[in-house]
Design a protein around this motif. Sequence first.
Motif, short mmCIF file in Angstrom:
data_model
loop_
_atom_site.label_atom_id
_atom_site.label_comp_id
_atom_site.label_asym_id
_atom_site.label_seq_id
_atom_site.Cartn_x
_atom_site.Cartn_y
_atom_site.Cartn_z
N VAL A 190 36.89 37.08 35.61
CA VAL A 190 36.71 37.87 36.83
C VAL A 190 35.34 37.57 37.46
CG1 VAL A 190 36.50 40.19 37.78
CG2 VAL A 190 38.22 39.72 36.00
N VAL A 249 38.87 37.71 43.47
CA VAL A 249 38.09 38.95 43.63
C VAL A 249 36.87 38.77 44.54
CG1 VAL A 249 38.84 39.67 41.32
CG2 VAL A 249 36.57 38.63 41.61
N MET A 280 34.26 47.51 41.98
CA MET A 280 35.53 46.98 42.47
C MET A 280 35.95 47.77 43.70
SD MET A 280 37.51 46.38 38.86
CE MET A 280 37.72 48.11 38.53
N LEU A 285 40.77 47.70 46.09
CA LEU A 285 41.63 47.35 44.95
C LEU A 285 43.08 47.16 45.37
CD1 LEU A 285 39.97 49.64 42.31
CD2 LEU A 285 40.36 47.19 42.03
N ASP A 338 45.38 43.90 40.78
CA ASP A 338 44.17 44.04 39.97
C ASP A 338 44.41 44.86 38.71
OD1 ASP A 338 42.38 44.43 43.05
OD2 ASP A 338 42.44 42.63 41.78
#
Length: 124
Positions: free
Chosen positions: A48, A64, A83, A86, A90
Amino acid sequence: QVQLVESGGGLVQAGGSLRLSCAASGRTFSSYAMGWFRQPPGREREFVAAIMRSGGSTNYADSVKGRFTISRDNAKNTVYLQMNSLKPEDTAVYYCAADPSYYIGSSPNRYNYWGQGTQVTVSS
């Protein structure tokens, strides 16, 4: 030895935000590059984001970029993953990991220590 404990996971609607934290034990936290990985249901673990020891450089998976931000506070022995925006894709168990290398990388094989993971579920 480094022990890692993630927190901050949960259930969120699409478009929402979460901040994951990973607390590290030991006095050598600043000697490790840190990474976040995730494992979606039925799939392999994937990279990630990663951050250098000093926090001066970061790297993100294309999926991302622009939505997630990795940061660290060496005084608190903690790495974060903010984050935003979203998406249901995810949804995964998110893991933090420690890499003793100077340069950051995306291969799980570089990382010596792993947390137990925290579940993130994004509903549509």
